[in-house]
Design an enzyme around this catalytic site. Structure first.
Site: not given
Length: 285
Positions: A53, A123, A203-206
């Site tokens: 990152y 990863h 990315s849970p809000l996609g």
């Protein structure tokens, strides 16, 4: 904030995905630190990072160093990952060679300033390396005490089962992409619930932004927006509460680059959705 378990460690039910604080478009350091502080103030104790990152090729571990500074003195679980790289041109590479994973882990240990990493995750599976060999590197790091718990990311159900056979109860997490727009990991989520493994949706809000959902209707709204209006909260909070309703093993890790964003997301840990509300939200197949 309500807590949930990763292995035998209790953390806040909503974590912080810290990647936006270090990659392209990242905020300045003052705002990045303020975002982490807002997360701490809201009860967040799980912070997700990785050695990859970063933005430029010469700043490997940028996010780990940032989190180490910003959370110093706080009782938190920093979950980091190894096995991916960023050459600096915006691309991502994969390297699951056990020798590379060992070097990556040792670098993360130094940057985080700890004797043992609380949670270390592979990863991404490397198609050029047998998955069992990459998992074997995690086993060796566990045996040597360099990491306390292990996880795998971007994996399918068969790979979870293989890792569980190799690591047993020391496999504590699976981190896959999962959201209202990306439900393909439903099988893996259910498997984690059966095995007692934490499932960390990245990315849970996609799938809940207005701009992406104009086809949903004349107002461009989804059921998440409808419930949010009725509750007087944000659609993001409703989405994260939906994640939490799917299994006691789910711990979403929304990204944030502003203090207000993570403060809002953290509030989802205490938002209970009713059966009638859940009935109009996406269902696991």
């Amino acid at each position: 904030m309500r807590g949930r378990l990763i292995g035998d460690v209790e953390v806040g039910a909503v974590g912080l995905g810290a990647m936006p604080l270090s990659i392209e478009g990242r905020p300045d350091e003052a705002r990045a630190i303020a975002t982490v502080q807002a997360a701490l103030d809201a009860g967040v104790t799980l912070f997700d990072t990785a050695d990859s990152y970063h933005w430029h090729a010469d700043e490997v571990g940028h996010n780990e160093l940032l989190l180490a500074r910003a959370t110093r003195g706080h009782d938190v679980l920093i979950a980091t990952k190894g096995g991916r790289g960023r050459p600096g041109d915006g691309s991502w590479t994969v390297n699951g060679d056990p020798r590379h994973l060992r070097r990556a882990c040792e670098g993360s240990l130094e940057r985080l300033g700890v004797e043992a990493i609380g949670l270390y995750q592979l990863h991404k599976p490397d198609p050029q390396v047998p998955f069992a060999e990459s998992v074997g590197a995690l086993r060796d790091l566990l045996d040597e005490g360099k990491i306390l718990m292990a996880g795998v990311s971007n994996v399918d159900a068969d790979q979870i089962l293989l890792a569980h056979r190799e690591l047993g109860d020391r496999l504590v997490s699976v981190q896959n992409r999962f959201s209202p727009a990306v439900l393909e990991s439903g099988r893996e989520l259910r498997l984690c619930a059966e095995l007692g493994i934490a499932f960390l949706p990245w990315s849970p809000l996609g799938g809940i932004s207005r701009s992406a959902l104009e086809e949903e209707g004349p107002t461009g709204e989804t059921p998440f927006h409808t419930i949010a209006k009725e509750r007087g909260v944000s659609p993001q909070q409703v989405c994260l509460a939906w994640h939490l309703s799917l299994s006691p093993r789910v711990l979403p890790i929304p990204g944030a680059s502003r203090p207000g964003s993570i403060a809002d997301s953290a509030a989802a840990a205490d938002l209970e959705l009713g059966a009638d509300e859940l009935a109009i939200l996406p269902q696991l197949s």
